[in-house]
Design a protein around this motif. Structure first.
Motif, PDB file in Angstrom:
ATOM      1  N   HIS A 137      70.985  82.683  43.649  1.00 40.81           N
ATOM      2  CA  HIS A 137      70.870  81.437  42.899  1.00 40.81           C
ATOM      3  C   HIS A 137      71.287  81.645  41.443  1.00 40.81           C
ATOM      4  O   HIS A 137      71.235  82.754  40.912  1.00 40.81           O
ATOM      5  N   ASN A 141      69.267  76.661  41.109  1.00 42.76           N
ATOM      6  CA  ASN A 141      70.081  76.174  42.222  1.00 42.76           C
ATOM      7  C   ASN A 141      69.946  77.160  43.377  1.00 42.76           C
ATOM      8  O   ASN A 141      70.626  78.190  43.419  1.00 42.76           O
ATOM      9  N   SER A 145      72.401  74.608  47.808  1.00 40.54           N
ATOM     10  CA  SER A 145      72.773  73.649  46.771  1.00 40.54           C
ATOM     11  C   SER A 145      74.247  73.284  46.897  1.00 40.54           C
ATOM     12  O   SER A 145      75.097  74.143  47.086  1.00 40.54           O
ATOM     13  N   SER A 149      76.481  69.460  42.822  1.00 41.92           N
ATOM     14  CA  SER A 149      75.144  68.968  42.493  1.00 41.92           C
ATOM     15  C   SER A 149      74.967  68.807  40.988  1.00 41.92           C
ATOM     16  O   SER A 149      75.551  69.543  40.196  1.00 41.92           O
ATOM     17  N   GLY A 182      72.622  71.302  37.449  1.00 46.19           N
ATOM     18  CA  GLY A 182      73.229  71.466  38.754  1.00 46.19           C
ATOM     19  C   GLY A 182      74.462  72.351  38.742  1.00 46.19           C
ATOM     20  O   GLY A 182      75.024  72.657  37.685  1.00 46.19           O
ATOM     21  N   LEU A 183      74.885  72.753  39.924  1.00 42.38           N
ATOM     22  CA  LEU A 183      76.100  73.570  40.025  1.00 42.38           C
ATOM     23  C   LEU A 183      77.306  72.800  39.508  1.00 42.38           C
ATOM     24  O   LEU A 183      78.176  73.365  38.834  1.00 42.38           O
ATOM     25  N   PRO A 218      74.987  80.224  45.980  1.00 39.61           N
ATOM     26  CA  PRO A 218      75.359  79.302  44.900  1.00 39.61           C
ATOM     27  C   PRO A 218      76.240  79.917  43.826  1.00 39.61           C
ATOM     28  O   PRO A 218      77.112  79.239  43.275  1.00 39.61           O
TER      29      PRO A 218
END
Length: 241
Positions: A137, A141, A145, A149, A182-183, A218
């Motif tokens: 992660h 996230n 994910s 996002s 978010g990503l 992620p």
């Protein structure tokens, strides 16, 4: 994606700090995202030393929190904003108004939208420095994910809770939910840097560098970013010192 091999943690910290310093020299009012945790502690020390030597001026720099625990009080000692203030912002004399921080008491959906709006109004993220979690992660996230996002409320995985327990004494003390950029939000940063230290991260880093991009990892969003860098010490790369 560029990979920088550091001999040890000290060199990793100096290289990462050098990238941040160069960013604020080039654009003094840069909007920066910095991580919390053990890995960036050395980078923070280098940034503080650079400011004290007059080599870096953070008086105009702006910051956005990467993530925050949700559902805790604003004055809770576990709040990540308080941690980074103590470890970095206070020592750089960063004004509270220069930080886009999550309000853990606010409605999470409204707060997520508010943070996205503030980042957009300030022209977007110039540089995001990130850590790598034990399950791949970045920020909060977690695996699964979506690559696009946005800032949102998330539920932490058992692996992340176990990892974070080292900071708070037990898993029971770790909040179960968080707010995170978010990503997709991070992917819009003009530059991305991930710092990875220690042999404990060697297996997950090897997967991030070599596995096919996937929502299960992620951090693999780095692979498609036009200005991404991974800085890893030799232990994290599975090499002998």
């Amino acid at each position: 994606m560029k990979l920088i091999e550091a001999v040890d943690y000290g060199e990793l910290s100096r290289v990462a700090a050098g990238i941040v310093v160069e960013q604020v020299r080039t654009r003094p009012d840069s909007l920066l995202v910095l991580p919390t945790g053990n890995t960036p502690a050395g980078m923070f020390r280098e940034l503080i030393a650079a400011a004290q030597r007059g080599e870096a001026d953070f008086s105009r720099a702006r910051f956005a929190m990467l993530d925050e625990y949700a559902g805790i009080a604003r004055n809770d000692g576990r709040r990540l904003y308080h941690w980074i203030c103590k470890e970095l912002f206070d020592r750089l004399c960063v004004r509270p108004g220069a930080v886009i921080a999550f309000d853990p008491e606010a409605d999470p959906d409204c707060e997520a939208r508010f943070v996205e709006q503030r980042i957009a109004r300030q022209g977007g993220i110039d540089l995001a420095v990130l850590g790598l979690g034990p399950n791949g992660h970045i920020g909060m996230n977690e695996p699964g994910s979506d690559a696009d996002s946005r800032t949102r409320l998330v539920t932490l995985t058992p692996a992340t809770i176990r990892s974070n327990a080292a900071y708070w004494g037990s898993e029971a003390r770790v909040p179960k939910r968080g707010l995170t950029l978010g990503l997709g939000t991070l992917a819009e940063a003009r530059s991305l840097v991930v710092v990875v230290a220690g042999g404990g991260k060697a297996a997950i880093l090897e997967r991030v560098l070599n596995a096919a991009p996937s929502a299960d990892l992620p951090a693999t969003i780095l692979r498609s970013h036009p200005a991404s860098t991974v800085i890893a010490d030799r232990a994290a790369l599975g090499l002998r010192a």
